[in-house]
Design a protein around this motif. Sequence first.
Motif, mmCIF file in Angstrom:
data_model
loop_
_atom_site.group_PDB
_atom_site.id
_atom_site.type_symbol
_atom_site.label_atom_id
_atom_site.label_comp_id
_atom_site.label_asym_id
_atom_site.label_seq_id
_atom_site.Cartn_x
_atom_site.Cartn_y
_atom_site.Cartn_z
ATOM 1 N N GLY A 136 8.728 61.616 -15.443
ATOM 2 C CA GLY A 136 8.652 61.272 -13.910
ATOM 3 C C GLY A 136 9.867 61.122 -13.080
ATOM 4 N N VAL A 137 10.868 60.611 -13.542
ATOM 5 C CA VAL A 137 12.000 60.255 -12.659
ATOM 6 C C VAL A 137 12.704 61.643 -12.352
ATOM 7 C CG1 VAL A 137 14.349 59.564 -12.428
ATOM 8 C CG2 VAL A 137 12.650 58.037 -13.348
ATOM 9 N N ALA A 138 12.720 62.569 -13.319
ATOM 10 C CA ALA A 138 13.183 64.006 -13.333
ATOM 11 C C ALA A 138 12.404 64.727 -12.093
ATOM 12 C CB ALA A 138 13.483 64.593 -14.735
ATOM 13 N N ALA A 139 10.795 64.645 -12.253
ATOM 14 C CA ALA A 139 10.142 65.341 -11.348
ATOM 15 C C ALA A 139 10.098 64.745 -9.961
ATOM 16 C CB ALA A 139 8.780 65.441 -11.895
ATOM 17 N N GLY A 140 10.829 63.672 -9.716
ATOM 18 C CA GLY A 140 10.786 63.218 -8.374
ATOM 19 C C GLY A 140 9.492 62.360 -8.282
ATOM 20 N N GLY A 141 8.887 61.949 -9.003
ATOM 21 C CA GLY A 141 7.493 61.102 -8.649
ATOM 22 C C GLY A 141 7.655 59.783 -9.165
ATOM 23 N N ARG A 142 8.691 59.251 -9.489
ATOM 24 C CA ARG A 142 9.027 57.922 -10.031
ATOM 25 C C ARG A 142 10.506 57.646 -9.682
ATOM 26 N NH1 ARG A 142 6.363 54.905 -14.982
ATOM 27 N NH2 ARG A 142 4.991 56.925 -14.819
ATOM 28 N N ILE A 143 10.288 56.157 -9.244
ATOM 29 C CA ILE A 143 11.782 55.509 -9.038
ATOM 30 C C ILE A 143 11.826 54.282 -9.972
ATOM 31 C CG2 ILE A 143 13.236 54.337 -7.402
ATOM 32 C CD1 ILE A 143 11.854 56.155 -5.322
ATOM 33 N N VAL A 144 13.007 54.274 -10.500
ATOM 34 C CA VAL A 144 13.295 53.151 -11.467
ATOM 35 C C VAL A 144 14.507 52.520 -11.079
ATOM 36 C CG1 VAL A 144 14.031 52.486 -13.839
ATOM 37 C CG2 VAL A 144 12.522 54.575 -13.490
ATOM 38 N N LEU A 145 14.276 51.143 -10.699
ATOM 39 C CA LEU A 145 15.381 50.157 -10.430
ATOM 40 C C LEU A 145 15.666 49.148 -11.528
ATOM 41 C CD1 LEU A 145 14.680 49.259 -6.842
ATOM 42 C CD2 LEU A 145 15.948 51.318 -7.662
ATOM 43 N N VAL A 146 16.908 48.908 -11.763
ATOM 44 C CA VAL A 146 17.121 48.040 -12.731
ATOM 45 C C VAL A 146 18.011 47.007 -11.879
ATOM 46 C CG1 VAL A 146 16.953 49.397 -14.769
ATOM 47 C CG2 VAL A 146 19.349 49.155 -13.518
ATOM 48 N N ALA A 147 17.943 45.578 -12.640
ATOM 49 C CA ALA A 147 18.888 44.513 -12.401
ATOM 50 C C ALA A 147 19.719 44.437 -13.551
ATOM 51 C CB ALA A 147 17.862 43.169 -12.262
ATOM 52 N N GLU A 148 20.980 44.128 -13.160
ATOM 53 C CA GLU A 148 21.961 44.160 -14.176
ATOM 54 C C GLU A 148 22.780 42.955 -13.676
ATOM 55 O OE1 GLU A 148 23.525 48.558 -15.380
ATOM 56 O OE2 GLU A 148 23.923 47.788 -13.357
ATOM 57 N N ARG A 149 23.207 42.034 -15.131
ATOM 58 C CA ARG A 149 24.014 40.862 -15.105
ATOM 59 C C ARG A 149 24.983 41.398 -16.083
ATOM 60 N NH1 ARG A 149 21.580 35.237 -13.432
ATOM 61 N NH2 ARG A 149 20.666 35.798 -11.351
ATOM 62 N N VAL B 227 18.767 43.223 -17.421
ATOM 63 C CA VAL B 227 18.040 42.059 -17.369
ATOM 64 C C VAL B 227 16.621 42.267 -16.724
ATOM 65 C CG1 VAL B 227 20.057 40.479 -17.792
ATOM 66 C CG2 VAL B 227 19.066 40.984 -15.289
ATOM 67 N N GLY B 228 16.425 43.441 -15.959
ATOM 68 C CA GLY B 228 15.107 43.496 -15.337
ATOM 69 C C GLY B 228 14.908 44.983 -14.733
ATOM 70 N N SER B 229 13.555 45.258 -14.451
ATOM 71 C CA SER B 229 13.390 46.542 -14.058
ATOM 72 C C SER B 229 11.898 46.657 -13.240
ATOM 73 C CB SER B 229 13.294 47.568 -15.304
ATOM 74 O OG SER B 229 12.964 48.945 -14.805
ATOM 75 N N VAL B 230 11.858 47.548 -12.323
ATOM 76 C CA VAL B 230 10.474 47.810 -11.702
ATOM 77 C C VAL B 230 10.680 49.338 -11.312
ATOM 78 C CG1 VAL B 230 11.659 47.436 -9.397
ATOM 79 C CG2 VAL B 230 9.120 47.019 -9.743
ATOM 80 N N GLN B 231 9.429 49.931 -11.194
ATOM 81 C CA GLN B 231 9.176 51.294 -10.942
ATOM 82 C C GLN B 231 8.251 51.408 -9.757
ATOM 83 O OE1 GLN B 231 7.975 53.470 -14.641
ATOM 84 N NE2 GLN B 231 8.982 51.984 -15.832
ATOM 85 N N LEU B 232 8.529 52.537 -9.012
ATOM 86 C CA LEU B 232 7.727 53.034 -7.782
ATOM 87 C C LEU B 232 7.338 54.272 -8.059
ATOM 88 C CD1 LEU B 232 7.043 51.797 -5.221
ATOM 89 C CD2 LEU B 232 8.784 53.239 -4.186
ATOM 90 N N GLY B 233 5.686 54.408 -8.258
ATOM 91 C CA GLY B 233 4.939 55.650 -8.343
ATOM 92 C C GLY B 233 5.089 56.452 -6.925
#
Length: 178
Positions: free
Chosen positions: A60-73, A78-84
């Motif tokens: 999904g990320v490779a096709a450009g239809g999904r964005i993945v964000l992560v939270a790092e400490r 330590v966390g993640s969210v996705q946007l379709g």
Amino acid sequence: MRSEIATAIRMLSPDDVQERISELGALLHACVHAGASINFVLPFGAHEAEAFWREIVVPGVAAGGRIVLVAERDGHIVGSVQLGIDTPPNQPHRAEVNKLMVHPDMRRRGIARSLMAAIEQEARRCGRSLLTLDTRTGDSAEPLYATLGYRTVGVIPGYCRDPFVDRLDSTTIMFKPL
């Protein structure tokens, strides 16, 4: 007293997701085992968690239809969210927030709020003016979304299986104009 190490939010490329499959899988696994209703039910193994990232998220990320964000400490996810953003032609203004996760040991530190602010910024960057999401009715995420300006459209009873017990849970459908 909790250590207040700064949280860094960053977007992952397909290669980043692939390289961090084990860590992302561990996050998903921990969240499901802590009761998160994010499409999976017990029993749920680490290999299944990694397969989700490898087989669903990376393409999904490779096709450009999904964005993945992560939270790092301290260099750890330590966390993640996705946007379709792979929406139909009549909905180019809309995106869907998916899989907001914060590791159970890191909750109540503002990480989910930071991830949501960042995903909204990404949605705006992509020209999206409306976000939608669903959350299990009564989960701790529901009031969080409300404090972030998401409005409830309604509740669908019997929408999904509970991760722990043999019952169907309701889901709350929410939206936010940007």
